[in-house]
Design an enzyme around this catalytic site. Structure first.
Site, PDB file in Angstrom:
ATOM      1  N   GLU A   7       0.804  -1.152  -0.009  1.00  0.00           N
ATOM      2  CA  GLU A   7      -0.040   0.082   0.044  1.00  0.00           C
ATOM      3  C   GLU A   7       0.823   1.132  -0.050  1.00  0.00           C
ATOM      4  OE1 GLU A   7      -3.284   0.244   2.911  1.00  0.00           O
ATOM      5  OE2 GLU A   7      -3.775  -1.550   2.334  1.00  0.00           O
ATOM      6  N   HIS A  16      -4.529   6.682  -0.285  1.00  0.00           N
ATOM      7  CA  HIS A  16      -3.751   5.527   0.020  1.00  0.00           C
ATOM      8  C   HIS A  16      -4.308   4.403  -1.103  1.00  0.00           C
ATOM      9  CE1 HIS A  16      -7.095   4.020   2.781  1.00  0.00           C
ATOM     10  NE2 HIS A  16      -6.310   2.974   2.548  1.00  0.00           N
ATOM     11  N   HIS A  50      -4.973   0.553  -2.365  1.00  0.00           N
ATOM     12  CA  HIS A  50      -5.551  -0.939  -1.997  1.00  0.00           C
ATOM     13  C   HIS A  50      -5.086  -2.006  -3.153  1.00  0.00           C
ATOM     14  CE1 HIS A  50      -8.873   0.138   1.124  1.00  0.00           C
ATOM     15  NE2 HIS A  50      -7.706   0.184   1.518  1.00  0.00           N
ATOM     16  N   ASP A 110      -9.626   1.472   7.889  1.00  0.00           N
ATOM     17  CA  ASP A 110      -9.609   2.791   7.516  1.00  0.00           C
ATOM     18  C   ASP A 110     -10.522   3.437   8.206  1.00  0.00           C
ATOM     19  OD1 ASP A 110      -7.377   1.894   5.779  1.00  0.00           O
ATOM     20  OD2 ASP A 110      -9.049   1.882   4.155  1.00  0.00           O
TER      21      ASP A 110
END
Ligand SMILES: [Zn+2]
Length: 121
Positions: free
Chosen positions: A12, A66, A68, A79
């Site tokens: 990630e 971010h 995935h 999250d």
């Protein structure tokens, strides 16, 4: 963002979005301290430096992104639990092989999708 996300996959990757009035002016790439394919942690020192930069340029934090790399397309339970700032959360994922970004607003333990748009200068 896309380059950073691609370069770090399958781990990630993450970063901060600075701007004004929900408009992004600057993307600040942050190293994922967790170096994990399913988790991200921004280093506190790097985050502090980024916040100082944002403030010194008269901008504000408008988003956090971010990736995935292995899905899902939306924020994970972690999250949602760890969302610390009231800003748009952008998740990069590749549901059909190619990367795409979706934006979410997290409030009261729920993630609601928000529309993202790209503007030229
Ligand atoms: Zn996540």
């Amino acid at each position: 963002m896309l380059h950073h996300v691609e370069e770090n996959a399958p781990l990630e990757s993450c970063g901060l979005l600075a701007g004004n009035h929900a408009r992004v002016e600057k993307v600040i790439l942050v190293r994922n301290q967790a170096q994990s394919p399913v988790r991200f942690v921004m280093g506190p020192y790097e985050q502090l430096r980024a916040f100082e930069w944002i403030e010194s340029h008269a901008l504000e934090l408008v988003g956090i992104f971010h990736s995935h790399p292995a899905g899902p397309e939306m924020p994970s339970a972690t999250d949602i639990a760890e969302a610390a700032y009231e800003v748009v959360q952008i998740i990069w994922s590749r549901p059909n092989g190619g990367w795409s970004a979706r934006g979410f607003w997290i409030e009261d333990g729920k993630a609601v999708e928000v529309a993202l748009s790209i503007h030229g200068r």
